[in-house]
Each structure stands twice: as structure tokens, then as C-alpha cells.
Write a protein that holds these residues in place. Structure first.
Motif, mmCIF file in Angstrom:
data_model
loop_
_atom_site.group_PDB
_atom_site.id
_atom_site.type_symbol
_atom_site.label_atom_id
_atom_site.label_comp_id
_atom_site.label_asym_id
_atom_site.label_seq_id
_atom_site.Cartn_x
_atom_site.Cartn_y
_atom_site.Cartn_z
ATOM 1 N N THR A 1 -3.121 -18.832 -0.523
ATOM 2 C CA THR A 1 -1.986 -19.076 -1.422
ATOM 3 C C THR A 1 -2.080 -20.450 -2.067
ATOM 4 O O THR A 1 -1.917 -20.582 -3.288
ATOM 5 C CB THR A 1 -0.657 -18.939 -0.653
ATOM 6 O OG1 THR A 1 -0.589 -17.637 -0.089
ATOM 7 C CG2 THR A 1 0.533 -19.173 -1.564
ATOM 8 N N LYS B 1 -2.335 -12.360 -13.036
ATOM 9 C CA LYS B 1 -3.164 -11.738 -11.998
ATOM 10 C C LYS B 1 -3.124 -12.542 -10.707
ATOM 11 O O LYS B 1 -3.017 -11.982 -9.612
ATOM 12 C CB LYS B 1 -4.610 -11.598 -12.481
ATOM 13 C CG LYS B 1 -4.822 -10.490 -13.480
ATOM 14 C CD LYS B 1 -6.275 -10.418 -13.891
ATOM 15 C CE LYS B 1 -6.498 -9.360 -14.957
ATOM 16 N NZ LYS B 1 -7.890 -9.314 -15.397
ATOM 17 N N LEU C 1 0.120 -11.963 -8.999
ATOM 18 C CA LEU C 1 0.148 -10.654 -8.349
ATOM 19 C C LEU C 1 -0.667 -10.641 -7.060
ATOM 20 O O LEU C 1 -0.269 -10.013 -6.065
ATOM 21 C CB LEU C 1 -0.372 -9.570 -9.299
ATOM 22 C CG LEU C 1 0.645 -9.044 -10.303
ATOM 23 C CD1 LEU C 1 -0.017 -8.111 -11.302
ATOM 24 C CD2 LEU C 1 1.778 -8.341 -9.593
ATOM 25 N N ILE C 2 -1.798 -11.328 -7.064
ATOM 26 C CA ILE C 2 -2.613 -11.405 -5.844
ATOM 27 C C ILE C 2 -1.828 -12.096 -4.738
ATOM 28 O O ILE C 2 -1.793 -11.630 -3.593
ATOM 29 C CB ILE C 2 -3.952 -12.137 -6.122
ATOM 30 C CG1 ILE C 2 -4.852 -11.270 -6.988
ATOM 31 C CG2 ILE C 2 -4.639 -12.506 -4.813
ATOM 32 C CD1 ILE C 2 -6.086 -11.975 -7.492
ATOM 33 N N LEU D 1 1.449 -12.367 -4.488
ATOM 34 C CA LEU D 1 2.580 -11.520 -4.130
ATOM 35 C C LEU D 1 2.150 -10.355 -3.228
ATOM 36 O O LEU D 1 2.802 -10.083 -2.214
ATOM 37 C CB LEU D 1 3.266 -10.980 -5.382
ATOM 38 C CG LEU D 1 4.452 -10.059 -5.140
ATOM 39 C CD1 LEU D 1 5.611 -10.851 -4.542
ATOM 40 C CD2 LEU D 1 4.861 -9.387 -6.429
ATOM 41 N N THR D 2 1.058 -9.678 -3.568
ATOM 42 C CA THR D 2 0.614 -8.546 -2.740
ATOM 43 C C THR D 2 0.140 -9.021 -1.365
ATOM 44 O O THR D 2 0.397 -8.360 -0.355
ATOM 45 C CB THR D 2 -0.501 -7.737 -3.424
ATOM 46 O OG1 THR D 2 -1.585 -8.604 -3.756
ATOM 47 C CG2 THR D 2 0.021 -7.051 -4.668
ATOM 48 N N ASP D 3 -0.530 -10.161 -1.329
ATOM 49 C CA ASP D 3 -0.946 -10.732 -0.049
ATOM 50 C C ASP D 3 0.287 -11.045 0.806
ATOM 51 O O ASP D 3 0.327 -10.748 2.000
ATOM 52 C CB ASP D 3 -1.760 -12.002 -0.305
ATOM 53 C CG ASP D 3 -2.844 -12.211 0.717
ATOM 54 O OD1 ASP D 3 -3.166 -11.262 1.437
ATOM 55 O OD2 ASP D 3 -3.368 -13.341 0.784
ATOM 56 N N CYS E 1 3.286 -9.654 0.564
ATOM 57 C CA CYS E 1 3.942 -8.395 0.952
ATOM 58 C C CYS E 1 3.198 -7.675 2.075
ATOM 59 O O CYS E 1 3.803 -6.919 2.836
ATOM 60 C CB CYS E 1 4.070 -7.473 -0.262
ATOM 61 S SG CYS E 1 5.283 -8.059 -1.450
ATOM 62 N N CYS E 2 1.905 -7.892 2.192
ATOM 63 C CA CYS E 2 1.124 -7.234 3.246
ATOM 64 C C CYS E 2 1.222 -7.963 4.582
ATOM 65 O O CYS E 2 1.410 -7.340 5.624
ATOM 66 C CB CYS E 2 -0.340 -7.134 2.835
ATOM 67 S SG CYS E 2 -0.648 -5.948 1.541
ATOM 68 N N TRP E 3 1.050 -9.286 4.580
ATOM 69 C CA TRP E 3 0.893 -10.014 5.836
ATOM 70 C C TRP E 3 2.176 -10.595 6.410
ATOM 71 O O TRP E 3 2.384 -10.547 7.625
ATOM 72 C CB TRP E 3 -0.145 -11.138 5.677
ATOM 73 C CG TRP E 3 -1.509 -10.592 5.806
ATOM 74 C CD1 TRP E 3 -2.427 -10.444 4.813
ATOM 75 C CD2 TRP E 3 -2.115 -10.050 6.979
ATOM 76 N NE1 TRP E 3 -3.560 -9.856 5.303
ATOM 77 C CE2 TRP E 3 -3.397 -9.607 6.632
ATOM 78 C CE3 TRP E 3 -1.698 -9.893 8.294
ATOM 79 C CZ2 TRP E 3 -4.259 -9.026 7.551
ATOM 80 C CZ3 TRP E 3 -2.560 -9.314 9.205
ATOM 81 C CH2 TRP E 3 -3.823 -8.894 8.822
#
Length: 180
Positions: A123, A159, A162-163, A165-167, A169-171
Motif C-alpha cells: 500500500t 488502476k 483499485l489495486i 482497494l481490492t488488496d 478488501c481481501c486481506w
């Protein structure tokens, strides 16, 4: 890659079985329901052998197996099947959820902490990329007045966002659930 493979395979080595084997499952032995852990085995063995307390060094699968075989000497060979670290659930996944008295708790917390630190590093790195690309776009577009470059940089920044944010939301939900 080598370190990650060693971490992933370490729970399967027999030399670490006291740490990573969660219990032994005995087919057709009604005395042992489910897959009792070391403490449950010692409690049953204490009743059978009339022992009040076991020495600390007896909390080992190597010492428990022969005692269980002695209990059932009239039966055919009673062998407990290991319930490994990865076989804790129906799906052979990493055991993320552990109680504080679980022998694998420190290993699980170390892996979760490492995952969190990786998330923080990724991040921060993406934030730096985002910041420096925005600065370079401003300096280049002010000098040249190129709108195409500014659009490309905005696309790159979206982009990157988004990377991150998705990271996140996953971890982060997984780590928070494990902490609770």
C-alpha cells in the motif's frame, strides 16, 4: 519462493508433529470421539492408567501412541490417523482461526502479521507511485500542455487505487476476523 515453500510445508514434517498435529482419529474406537488433542488424550489415559498428572515431557504424540496401543492390546493394532494443521476443516486450507491455548497460535499469528506487513508495504509503495506519477504529470503537462499524458496518468492512478482497494478488501477482513 524457497522460504514460502518451507513455511507452507513445515506443518507436514513428522519432526514438528507435536506442534502441528491437532489430534488423532481412531476408527471404530468409541472411547475416542472425534479427533482428541494431546490434552484430551492425556485425560483419558490418566483415567485408564490411574495417573493423576503426567510429566510435562509426556505431552508428545510419540509417547501417547504406545499408551493407546497398550489400552487396546486385545484389539487389532489401533492406529490413530493424524488430523494435520491443513486438515483441520473439510477443505485443506491454512488454519487461520486458533484459540490462545492452541499450539499453532504463534505460527498463525506470525503468518497473519507477515501478511499484514506485506499489505502495508504494498500500500505504501503504491501510494508513493501514485504521488510521484501525479507530480510528474503536473510538471510535464504544465511545460508541454499534453492532455493525453494527463489522461494516461489519471488512468494509471485509478488502476493503482483499485489495486490498493481490492488488496484491502481481501486481506483486512480476514485479519480482523482472525483477531476477533
Amino acid at each position: 519462493i524457497t522460504i514460502s515453500m518451507l513455511i507452507a510445508v513445515a506443518p507436514l514434517f513428522d519432526m514438528f508433529e507435536d506442534f502441528f498435529v491437532n489430534g488423532l482419529y481412531y476408527e471404530d474406537v468409541p472411547l475416542f470421539i472425534g479427533a482428541p488433542n494431546i490434552k484430551e488424550h492425556l485425560a483419558i489415559l490418566s483415567e485408564y492408567f490411574s495417573v493423576n498428572t503426567w510429566p510435562d515431557n509426556w505431552a508428545s504424540w510419540d509417547k501417547i501412541r504406545p499408551l493407546v496401543r497398550d489400552m487396546f492390546s486385545s484389539y487389532s493394532d489401533v492406529v490413530g490417523k493424524k488430523q494435520h494443521f491443513y486438515g483441520n476443516d473439510g477443505v485443506c486450507l491454512f488454519k487461520f482461526f486458533a484459540d490462545n491455548d492452541d499450539p499453532q497460535a504463534s505460527f498463525i499469528w506470525a503468518i497473519l502479521g507477515f501478511n499484514f506487513m506485506c499489505f502495508v508495504v504494498i500500500t505504501v509503495s503504491y501510494i508513493f507511485i501514485h504521488f510521484f506519477s501525479a507530480q510528474s504529470t503536473k510538471s510535464v503537462s504544465n511545460n508541454v500542455g499534453n492532455k493525453d499524458m494527463q489522461k494516461r496518468n489519471q488512468k494509471l492512478q485509478r488502476k493503482i487505487s483499485l489495486i490498493i482497494l481490492t488488496d484491502f478488501c481481501c486481506w483486512i477482513p480476514l485479519i480482523l476476523i482472525c483477531v476477533l
